[in-house]
Scaffold this motif. Sequence first.
Motif, mmCIF file in Angstrom:
data_model
loop_
_atom_site.group_PDB
_atom_site.id
_atom_site.type_symbol
_atom_site.label_atom_id
_atom_site.label_comp_id
_atom_site.label_asym_id
_atom_site.label_seq_id
_atom_site.Cartn_x
_atom_site.Cartn_y
_atom_site.Cartn_z
ATOM 1 N N GLY A 30 0.774 -1.228 0.000
ATOM 2 C CA GLY A 30 0.000 0.000 0.000
ATOM 3 C C GLY A 30 0.809 1.284 0.000
ATOM 4 O O GLY A 30 0.316 2.320 -0.433
ATOM 5 N N GLN A 31 2.052 1.256 0.491
ATOM 6 C CA GLN A 31 2.866 2.475 0.468
ATOM 7 C C GLN A 31 4.329 2.087 0.491
ATOM 8 O O GLN A 31 4.706 0.985 0.869
ATOM 9 C CB GLN A 31 2.533 3.382 1.652
ATOM 10 C CG GLN A 31 2.776 2.764 3.026
ATOM 11 C CD GLN A 31 2.345 3.669 4.149
ATOM 12 O OE1 GLN A 31 1.304 3.459 4.744
ATOM 13 N NE2 GLN A 31 3.144 4.677 4.437
ATOM 14 N N ASN A 32 5.182 3.016 0.040
ATOM 15 C CA ASN A 32 6.603 2.732 -0.104
ATOM 16 C C ASN A 32 7.352 2.798 1.225
ATOM 17 O O ASN A 32 8.279 2.036 1.460
ATOM 18 C CB ASN A 32 7.239 3.718 -1.092
ATOM 19 C CG ASN A 32 6.715 3.534 -2.500
ATOM 20 O OD1 ASN A 32 6.536 2.410 -2.947
ATOM 21 N ND2 ASN A 32 6.455 4.636 -3.195
ATOM 22 N N SER A 33 6.983 3.721 2.090
ATOM 23 C CA SER A 33 7.726 3.949 3.326
ATOM 24 C C SER A 33 6.771 4.022 4.510
ATOM 25 O O SER A 33 6.474 5.106 5.030
ATOM 26 C CB SER A 33 8.546 5.236 3.223
ATOM 27 O OG SER A 33 9.313 5.454 4.378
ATOM 28 N N PRO A 34 6.273 2.868 4.961
ATOM 29 C CA PRO A 34 5.363 2.874 6.113
ATOM 30 C C PRO A 34 6.122 3.232 7.390
ATOM 31 O O PRO A 34 7.354 3.245 7.426
ATOM 32 C CB PRO A 34 4.856 1.439 6.154
ATOM 33 C CG PRO A 34 5.948 0.638 5.519
ATOM 34 C CD PRO A 34 6.534 1.519 4.455
ATOM 35 N N TRP A 62 12.793 1.360 -4.670
ATOM 36 C CA TRP A 62 12.738 1.319 -3.214
ATOM 37 C C TRP A 62 13.422 0.038 -2.732
ATOM 38 O O TRP A 62 13.106 -1.061 -3.217
ATOM 39 C CB TRP A 62 11.290 1.360 -2.732
ATOM 40 C CG TRP A 62 10.705 2.746 -2.735
ATOM 41 C CD1 TRP A 62 10.009 3.339 -3.748
ATOM 42 C CD2 TRP A 62 10.786 3.703 -1.679
ATOM 43 N NE1 TRP A 62 9.648 4.615 -3.393
ATOM 44 C CE2 TRP A 62 10.109 4.870 -2.110
ATOM 45 C CE3 TRP A 62 11.357 3.699 -0.401
ATOM 46 C CZ2 TRP A 62 9.991 6.008 -1.333
ATOM 47 C CZ3 TRP A 62 11.248 4.828 0.386
ATOM 48 C CH2 TRP A 62 10.569 5.981 -0.080
#
Length: 438
Positions: A30-34, A62
């Motif tokens: 869902g996101q690159n940098s949780p 990433w």
Amino acid sequence: MQRFKLKYLSGFGNEFASEDERCPNALPHGQNSPQTCPYGLYAEQLSGSAFTSPRESNKRSWLYRIRPSVQHKPFRKLIESNLNYDWNGAEPNPNQMRWKPFNIPTEKEVDFVQGLNTICGYGDARSRHGIAIHIYACNASMKNKCFYNSDGDFLIVPQQGTQLITTEFGRIEVAPNEICVIQQGMRFAVEVDGPSRGYILEVFDGHFVLPYLGPIGANGLANPRDFLTPTAYFVDEEVNDYHVVNKFQGSLFVAEQNHSPFDVVAWHGNYVPYKYDLSKFAAVNSVSFDHPDPSIFTVLTCPSVKPGVAIADFVIFPPRWAVAEHTFRPPYFHRNCMSEFAGLIKGIYEAKEEGFVAGGASLHNMMTPHGPDAECFKKASTAQLKPTRVADGTMTFMFETSFSLAITEWGLKSCNTLDNDYYKCWQSLKKNFKLSES
């Protein structure tokens, strides 16, 4: 050498992902940098273009790693190779140049970084404009050491010896008749299985891409699906005095850290190292008459801002059929506004069967005349023009650039392989002129 997995690079610019099978679901969803990455990993972005580059040219990946790459001690200057970006260090030389096979060290252990030698180039890494051409000659693997290039991309062309290249993205095995591209900023280490030698084209401006096919159409030359990129493979290893070598503004620097940099558990993006098998190149050529320009053999190109003008092209002359009628089939005599550095990976080059040897090279700089030697001209002018196989068992390549290249002192003298008699291969060309045809 330990085996490893590769996967198809499904197209330049496409997004793809990989995670080490030992850590399933290591890629965040869902996101690159949780706030917290799976397995306690650190998220780190590696950008190969400006953040605001158009989507079709935006390059980034990433990396989800055990330790961030910032965890090292300060860099210090390192003198460990014959890398040289002083293009004014030797007098300009417009002559045709040819080198006999470059020497591979035997008296002491020399690894990939130590065995880098610059032959020629142009431009300035600080302004991100120009190229450099290097030879590597080594006999030992890199130990507790990695290398990365802050200045540009390396296109590596092995000529002798198989290399296992460990990168942050995984491992790639590269043998002669294959190429590997390690893009700007990517850390890698090279293991060799014996004496190794090859060629490197370095570009400062941008990245290599597949050439436009134009009237050729959708199919031909190098197919995107034949490019391979590694799958994630991490090493969680603490090492005393691990050395990170950084090529920055043309100089080498080294920093120490206490762990392996190859601790990336998972990654996704479109900025990756890759390899390509040159035997998969689908050559096109004339099936009627005349001799097309060598641009039809372009594998990869680094384009400039001028349409149709390349910073650098990587061109090969693979095994193929020659069928053109009423045509001088070998490369014709020519002068042009590009500089041509050629090397021979294996076999015998069709236009110079003597003197141009595997492991050596030639340079024909901007507007310097060149072409087939006297013996090749004689044979090709009288040959029966039936369908003929060309270059079987041979692979010749060319680094072509729109820049006028400066030769380094190493290329002129220190390498000790410059063939000062190269010009003689054309001296026996005869005057065949007749005032009237009879």
